[in-house]
Scaffold this motif. Structure first.
Motif, PDB file in Angstrom:
ATOM      1  N   GLU A  41     -27.414 -16.617 -15.629  1.00  0.00           N
ATOM      2  CA  GLU A  41     -26.671 -15.820 -14.640  1.00  0.00           C
ATOM      3  C   GLU A  41     -26.339 -16.653 -13.400  1.00  0.00           C
ATOM      4  O   GLU A  41     -25.237 -16.556 -12.857  1.00  0.00           O
ATOM      5  N   LYS A  43     -26.048 -19.936 -13.274  1.00  0.00           N
ATOM      6  CA  LYS A  43     -25.083 -20.975 -13.640  1.00  0.00           C
ATOM      7  C   LYS A  43     -23.660 -20.406 -13.724  1.00  0.00           C
ATOM      8  O   LYS A  43     -22.702 -21.003 -13.247  1.00  0.00           O
ATOM      9  N   GLU A  44     -23.567 -19.223 -14.337  1.00  0.00           N
ATOM     10  CA  GLU A  44     -22.247 -18.624 -14.578  1.00  0.00           C
ATOM     11  C   GLU A  44     -21.764 -17.761 -13.415  1.00  0.00           C
ATOM     12  O   GLU A  44     -20.626 -17.295 -13.407  1.00  0.00           O
ATOM     13  N   ILE A  51     -20.988 -11.601 -18.701  1.00  0.00           N
ATOM     14  CA  ILE A  51     -20.685 -12.765 -19.559  1.00  0.00           C
ATOM     15  C   ILE A  51     -20.274 -12.280 -20.956  1.00  0.00           C
ATOM     16  O   ILE A  51     -19.278 -12.733 -21.525  1.00  0.00           O
ATOM     17  N   LYS A  55     -16.515 -13.071 -21.604  1.00  0.00           N
ATOM     18  CA  LYS A  55     -16.401 -14.353 -22.329  1.00  0.00           C
ATOM     19  C   LYS A  55     -16.896 -14.273 -23.761  1.00  0.00           C
ATOM     20  O   LYS A  55     -16.663 -15.186 -24.554  1.00  0.00           O
ATOM     21  N   TYR A  59     -19.879 -17.504 -26.386  1.00  0.00           N
ATOM     22  CA  TYR A  59     -19.931 -18.282 -25.153  1.00  0.00           C
ATOM     23  C   TYR A  59     -21.327 -18.194 -24.539  1.00  0.00           C
ATOM     24  O   TYR A  59     -21.930 -19.201 -24.150  1.00  0.00           O
ATOM     25  N   VAL A  63     -24.066 -21.267 -23.664  1.00  0.00           N
ATOM     26  CA  VAL A  63     -24.704 -21.522 -22.363  1.00  0.00           C
ATOM     27  C   VAL A  63     -26.225 -21.419 -22.520  1.00  0.00           C
ATOM     28  O   VAL A  63     -26.992 -22.212 -21.949  1.00  0.00           O
TER      29      VAL A  63
END
Ligand code: S3P
Length: 175
Positions: A41, A43-44, A51, A55, A59, A63
């Motif tokens: 969470e 990082k994105e 996410i 995505k 995806y 990650v």
């Protein structure tokens, strides 16, 4: 590799208490605590739900693998809690090879009661058939969870402190 230098990785189905128990365990052991979902969470800059919806699951899984590789490659032994699906790929399973892998289990009914009010898990989206959805996914994963774990704790009728104590005892015995 010395046991004491290994990461401790908590695996198990959603709602088995990996994050809560991992946090406490890390405090007891005076180790760094890493929650893979939280790292994803951060990082994105999106929630797990966001996410998945913007995505897609593939995806998310990519990650998840990147973060798992990064944290397991770090030399400082940590306590790492994982998302329930981390065991799904061979790449992730081998990334956990040199760690102490602890599986937390609970019955589908218990998992259902723990998570039924929580909408943060995109895979459990069939609110009218939640229990059977939990049972189905659990059945698909159960064998893998057991195969890759060094130690299994049934969390039924155990509170967080009891589970943490069992893990500490297990680690002490191996030192
Ligand atoms: C998942 C479990 C979740 C999260 C994502 C996918 C899974 O983590 O990683 O929603 O596939 O079981 P928790 O096990 O911490 O709920």
């Amino acid at each position: 590799m010395n046991e004491i230098d290994k990461h401790i990785i908590l695996i198990g189905f959603m709602g088995t208490g990996k994050t809560t128990i991992g946090f406490k365990l890390a405090n007891h052991l005076e180790r760094n605590f890493i929650d893979i979902d939280k790292e994803i969470e951060l990082k994105e800059k999106l929630s797990i739900n966001e996410i998945f919806s913007s995505k897609g699951e593939n995806y998310f899984r990519q990650v998840e693998t990147d973060v798992l590789n990064r944290v397991t490659n770090c030399n400082m032994p940590s306590v790492i809690s994982t998302g329930g699906g981390i065991i799904l790929t061979e790449e992730n399973r081998s990334a956990m090879n040199n760690s102490l892998v602890i599986l937390l289990t609970a019955a589908p009914e218990t998992i259902y009661n723990r998570i039924k009010e929580d909408s943060s898990r995109p895979l459990l989206n069939d609110k009218n058939n939640l229990l059977s959805q939990i049972s189905t996914i659990l059945e698909q994963r159960e064998r893998i969870y057991k195969e890759i774990s060094d130690y299994i704790i049934d969390t039924e009728r155990k509170d967080v402190n009891e589970t943490v104590s069992l893990i500490l005892k297990y680690i002490k015995e191996r030192e």
